[in-house]
Design an enzyme around this catalytic site. Structure first.
Site, PDB file in Angstrom:
ATOM      1  N   ASP A   1      53.642   6.599  15.426  1.00  0.00           N
ATOM      2  CA  ASP A   1      54.862   6.293  14.545  1.00  0.00           C
ATOM      3  C   ASP A   1      56.020   7.418  14.342  1.00  0.00           C
ATOM      4  OD1 ASP A   1      52.680   7.320  12.989  1.00  0.00           O
ATOM      5  OD2 ASP A   1      53.804   7.375  11.147  1.00  0.00           O
TER       6      ASP A   1
ATOM      7  N   HIS B   1      55.698  11.375  13.118  1.00  0.00           N
ATOM      8  CA  HIS B   1      54.480  11.607  13.130  1.00  0.00           C
ATOM      9  C   HIS B   1      53.880  11.597  14.465  1.00  0.00           C
ATOM     10  CE1 HIS B   1      50.669  10.299  10.491  1.00  0.00           C
ATOM     11  NE2 HIS B   1      50.403  11.671  10.886  1.00  0.00           N
TER      12      HIS B   1
ATOM     13  N   GLU C   1      58.046   7.742   4.494  1.00  0.00           N
ATOM     14  CA  GLU C   1      57.428   6.484   5.171  1.00  0.00           C
ATOM     15  C   GLU C   1      58.429   5.365   5.093  1.00  0.00           C
ATOM     16  OE1 GLU C   1      54.574   5.791   6.447  1.00  0.00           O
ATOM     17  OE2 GLU C   1      53.066   7.382   6.000  1.00  0.00           O
TER      18      GLU C   1
ATOM     19  N   THR D   1      55.052   2.521   8.282  1.00  0.00           N
ATOM     20  CA  THR D   1      53.637   2.538   7.169  1.00  0.00           C
ATOM     21  C   THR D   1      52.615   1.850   8.009  1.00  0.00           C
ATOM     22  OG1 THR D   1      54.767   0.112   6.378  1.00  0.00           O
ATOM     23  CG2 THR D   1      55.453   2.411   5.266  1.00  0.00           C
TER      24      THR D   1
END
Length: 273
Positions: A187, A177, A139, A76
């Site tokens: 991330d 990601h 997430e 996140t």
């Protein structure tokens, strides 16, 4: 006795506390209802010059919902689950995910898996450029500079197993990601245990590289492209690969893959034809 009464009152207050996302949940239901109405509509005809218009409609009886085929894992980059939940319930942020997993392992399922979350952004994996339309976004509550909590990873593994079997998602389609957007994102961080996930069947990994031979004409970039990486920025693509598969070298010389790195890349390709 006094202590018992106090604890009872606290419990009652918690039980009676209002739903903190009541207003945004109402918006969710309203939007879902609108999209459901779209699905119920009869498909519109397509007009073609010099071709007569058919005065009736033939709707097929053979269909179902399109299902997700990728899972994209994020961190996140925020400091609490509460902060992320708020971010994902503010319309102005224009970002969302299907799931948020807190540090203590709590899973928030924020969006129906069949609906399109806004988590991938401008991204590419292989020939696929509209990542959001074919993926589930997860997430993990993590600021990007801290280890991932064991309870959080345990919940993630359970969720991934559920999604893999529910939608028949291939092991190679569990990615990060930073893999699909190497120029913009990093991330999940190099602290994320991709090896642990791969052992359980989620994501690409490599085997014993002691006997791997690097061909004289080996092309690192072509191999990265075959795995799926976007090569618009080759330095970023190599860093993304190292962050995922060689985290100990992810802070090394950017844009370079040494002999060990090349062997790992070859092994990734061999283990995932």
């Amino acid at each position: 006795m006094k202590q018992f009464i106090i604890l009872t009152l606290v419990a009652m207050c918690c039980a009676c506390s209002p739903q903190p996302y009541k207003a945004t949940n109402k918006v969710y239901r309203q939007q879902a209802k609108q999209w459901a109405a779209v699905l119920r509509q009869q498909p519109a005809g397509v007009a073609v010059d010099s071709v007569p218009v058919v005065p009736w409609w033939a709707g097929t009886t053979n269909f179902n919902l399109r299902k997700p085929n990728f899972v994209i894992i994020h961190h996140t980059a925020q400091n609490s689950c509460e902060q992320t939940l708020r971010t994902f319930t503010l319309e102005r942020t224009q970002v969302s995910a299907h799931y948020v997993i807190c540090r203590n392992g709590t899973i928030h399922h924020m969006l129906n898996d069949y609906l399109r979350a806004w988590h991938g952004g401008v991204a590419r994996w292989g020939t696929m450029t509209d990542i959001n339309s074919s993926s589930i976004g997860i997430e993990l509550d993590n600021n990007g500079f801290e280890p991932f909590e064991p309870a959080q990873i345990r919940s993630l593994v359970i969720l991934l197993d559920t999604l893999k079997h529910r939608y028949n998602i291939p092991a190679s389609n569990f990615i990060g990601h930073g893999d699909i957007a190497p120029r913009r994102k990093n991330d999940p961080s190099a602290l994320f245990p991709w090896d642990q996930l791969a052992q359980k069947g989620f994501g690409l990994w490599y085997g014993d590289t002691s006997l791997v031979q690097v061909p004289e004409q080996f092309s690192t970039l072509q191999a990265l492209r075959t795995v799926g990486y976007d090569l618009k920025d080759t330095t970023a693509a190599i860093q993304a690969f190292k962050r995922h598969f060689i985290p100990s070298d992810s802070t090394g010389i950017p844009g370079e893959l040494d002999e060990r790195g090349k062997k790992i890349l070859i092994s990734v390709l061999e283990n995932n034809p």
